[in-house]
Design a protein around this motif. Structure first.
Motif, mmCIF file in Angstrom:
data_model
loop_
_atom_site.group_PDB
_atom_site.id
_atom_site.type_symbol
_atom_site.label_atom_id
_atom_site.label_comp_id
_atom_site.label_asym_id
_atom_site.label_seq_id
_atom_site.Cartn_x
_atom_site.Cartn_y
_atom_site.Cartn_z
ATOM 1 N N UNK A 161 0.848 -1.185 0.000
ATOM 2 C CA UNK A 161 0.000 0.000 0.000
ATOM 3 C C UNK A 161 0.883 1.234 0.000
ATOM 4 N N UNK A 162 0.283 2.359 -0.388
ATOM 5 C CA UNK A 162 1.102 3.547 -0.509
ATOM 6 C C UNK A 162 0.306 4.833 -0.450
ATOM 7 N N UNK A 163 1.061 5.912 -0.289
ATOM 8 C CA UNK A 163 0.538 7.269 -0.321
ATOM 9 C C UNK A 163 1.054 7.915 -1.595
ATOM 10 N N UNK A 164 0.129 8.359 -2.432
ATOM 11 C CA UNK A 164 0.465 8.931 -3.739
ATOM 12 C C UNK A 164 0.251 10.438 -3.672
ATOM 13 N N UNK A 165 1.169 11.223 -4.244
ATOM 14 C CA UNK A 165 1.029 12.665 -4.103
ATOM 15 C C UNK A 165 1.589 13.395 -5.317
ATOM 16 N N UNK A 166 1.158 14.663 -5.428
ATOM 17 C CA UNK A 166 1.455 15.483 -6.600
ATOM 18 C C UNK A 166 1.072 14.755 -7.888
ATOM 19 N N UNK A 167 -0.107 14.163 -7.846
ATOM 20 C CA UNK A 167 -0.623 13.425 -9.001
ATOM 21 C C UNK A 167 -1.118 14.435 -10.033
ATOM 22 N N UNK B 91 14.290 12.641 -0.551
ATOM 23 C CA UNK B 91 14.832 12.784 -1.899
ATOM 24 C C UNK B 91 14.599 14.219 -2.352
ATOM 25 N N UNK B 92 15.373 14.624 -3.356
ATOM 26 C CA UNK B 92 15.175 15.923 -4.017
ATOM 27 C C UNK B 92 14.758 15.644 -5.451
ATOM 28 N N UNK B 93 13.601 16.186 -5.844
ATOM 29 C CA UNK B 93 13.120 15.995 -7.208
ATOM 30 C C UNK B 93 12.137 17.116 -7.523
ATOM 31 N N UNK B 94 12.317 17.752 -8.675
ATOM 32 C CA UNK B 94 11.505 18.927 -9.010
ATOM 33 C C UNK B 94 10.565 18.683 -10.184
ATOM 34 N N UNK B 95 10.409 17.442 -10.629
ATOM 35 C CA UNK B 95 9.625 17.193 -11.844
ATOM 36 C C UNK B 95 8.125 17.377 -11.645
ATOM 37 N N UNK B 96 7.612 17.162 -10.439
ATOM 38 C CA UNK B 96 6.185 17.364 -10.185
ATOM 39 C C UNK B 96 6.032 18.395 -9.074
ATOM 40 N N UNK B 97 5.695 19.656 -9.393
ATOM 41 C CA UNK B 97 5.625 20.705 -8.380
ATOM 42 C C UNK B 97 4.298 20.778 -7.636
ATOM 43 N N UNK B 98 3.247 20.138 -8.127
ATOM 44 C CA UNK B 98 1.925 20.202 -7.503
ATOM 45 C C UNK B 98 1.073 19.046 -8.040
ATOM 46 N N UNK B 99 -0.075 18.843 -7.413
ATOM 47 C CA UNK B 99 -0.979 17.799 -7.888
ATOM 48 C C UNK B 99 -1.913 17.313 -6.794
ATOM 49 N N UNK B 100 -2.619 16.240 -7.077
ATOM 50 C CA UNK B 100 -3.573 15.665 -6.142
ATOM 51 C C UNK B 100 -2.890 14.675 -5.203
ATOM 52 N N UNK B 101 -3.630 14.276 -4.176
ATOM 53 C CA UNK B 101 -3.157 13.307 -3.194
ATOM 54 C C UNK B 101 -4.099 12.105 -3.219
ATOM 55 N N UNK B 102 -3.551 10.909 -3.070
ATOM 56 C CA UNK B 102 -4.392 9.716 -3.031
ATOM 57 C C UNK B 102 -3.696 8.582 -2.305
ATOM 58 N N UNK C 49 -9.874 11.945 -16.385
ATOM 59 C CA UNK C 49 -8.758 11.121 -16.827
ATOM 60 C C UNK C 49 -7.536 11.338 -15.940
ATOM 61 N N UNK C 50 -6.615 10.388 -16.001
ATOM 62 C CA UNK C 50 -5.373 10.479 -15.243
ATOM 63 C C UNK C 50 -4.188 10.447 -16.204
ATOM 64 N N UNK C 51 -3.129 11.135 -15.827
ATOM 65 C CA UNK C 51 -1.947 11.212 -16.680
ATOM 66 C C UNK C 51 -0.899 10.176 -16.292
ATOM 67 N N UNK C 52 -1.095 9.504 -15.158
ATOM 68 C CA UNK C 52 -0.145 8.509 -14.669
ATOM 69 C C UNK C 52 1.192 9.135 -14.280
ATOM 70 N N UNK C 53 1.160 10.410 -13.864
ATOM 71 C CA UNK C 53 2.373 11.085 -13.398
ATOM 72 C C UNK C 53 2.178 11.467 -11.937
ATOM 73 N N UNK C 54 3.112 11.006 -11.073
ATOM 74 C CA UNK C 54 2.942 11.206 -9.635
ATOM 75 C C UNK C 54 4.209 10.782 -8.909
ATOM 76 N N UNK C 55 4.239 11.059 -7.601
ATOM 77 C CA UNK C 55 5.183 10.449 -6.675
ATOM 78 C C UNK C 55 4.405 9.434 -5.841
#
Length: 211
Positions: free
Chosen positions: A33-39, A117-128, A46-52
């Motif tokens: 199980x997991x916590x998904x963020x900046x989706x 981690x440091x990563x700047x590819x997704x600056x904002x998004x939804x949480x799930x 629709x979903x873009x399949x881009x997230x952390x």
């Protein structure tokens, strides 16, 4: 991926802190199980399949943090699968939390930081939240409770993010805490109001792999 399933919250968040308690109901099943963020949301529903995604595997006591680029490319690990004694095994509940500020992503298990981690590819998004299995033809259930989203800050000042509920059975009352926070991307407008009290029962997921 037919083995992964999870809902998303409607608001858009940039910098935030979030926590959720999760457990697999069957200790003998292959279940994560997991916590998904900046989706990144797509047009309409629709979903873009881009997230952390911060994922915990209680079957072997490991966790990972990954980034999924837009499209069908696989999730790229920011922190590879790592064993931790903080992972409560089997059907015991674990409290997952993240503090996200700019490109700085910190992940926590049961009140203690396990990585960053440091990563700047997704600056904002939804949480799930998500559940996954590799067991073909078998239905696996995961329970989620006490979701909290709030403004970020030093971990020691975010006691409401780490309520001492991970030692309890899932389904307890939600914690109280500050109202949800987070900034939308430029031009996106203000996000919808979050859930009252910032704490909410997330519910359960049933997932099966049929491919």
């Amino acid at each position: 991926d037919p083995s992964t399933r999870g809902p998303l919250l409607d608001p858009i968040f940039a910098d935030f802190a979030a926590g959720i308690t999760a457990r697999c109901t069957d200790a003998t099943a292959d279940c994560r199980y997991g916590l998904q963020f900046r989706v990144l949301p797509g047009p309409g529903d629709t979903r873009t399949n881009s997230f952390y995604r911060f994922t915990v595997d209680p079957t072997d006591g490991t966790w990972t943090l990954g980034y999924s680029p837009p499209g069908d490319d696989p999730i790229a690990p920011l922190v590879d699968w790592t064993a931790s004694p903080l992972v409560r095994r089997g059907a015991l509940p674990n409290r997952l939390a993240v503090i996200v500020q700019g490109d700085w992503l910190r992940v926590f298990l049961n009140g203690q930081q396990v990585g960053e981690a440091r990563d700047e590819r997704r600056p904002w998004g939804q949480i799930g939240w998500v559940a996954a299995t590799n067991d073909r033809g078998r239905t696996v259930d995961a329970e989620f409770t006490n979701l909290l989203v709030t403004t970020p800050g030093p971990a020691q000042q975010l006691a409401t993010l780490f309520p001492d509920d991970a030692s309890l059975s899932a389904g307890g009352p939600p914690p109280s805490g500050p109202s949800p926070g987070g900034a939308p991307p430029p031009g996106a407008g203000a996000p919808p109001a979050g859930p009252p009290g910032a704490g909410t029962s997330a519910g359960a997921l049933t997932v099966s792999r049929v491919d």
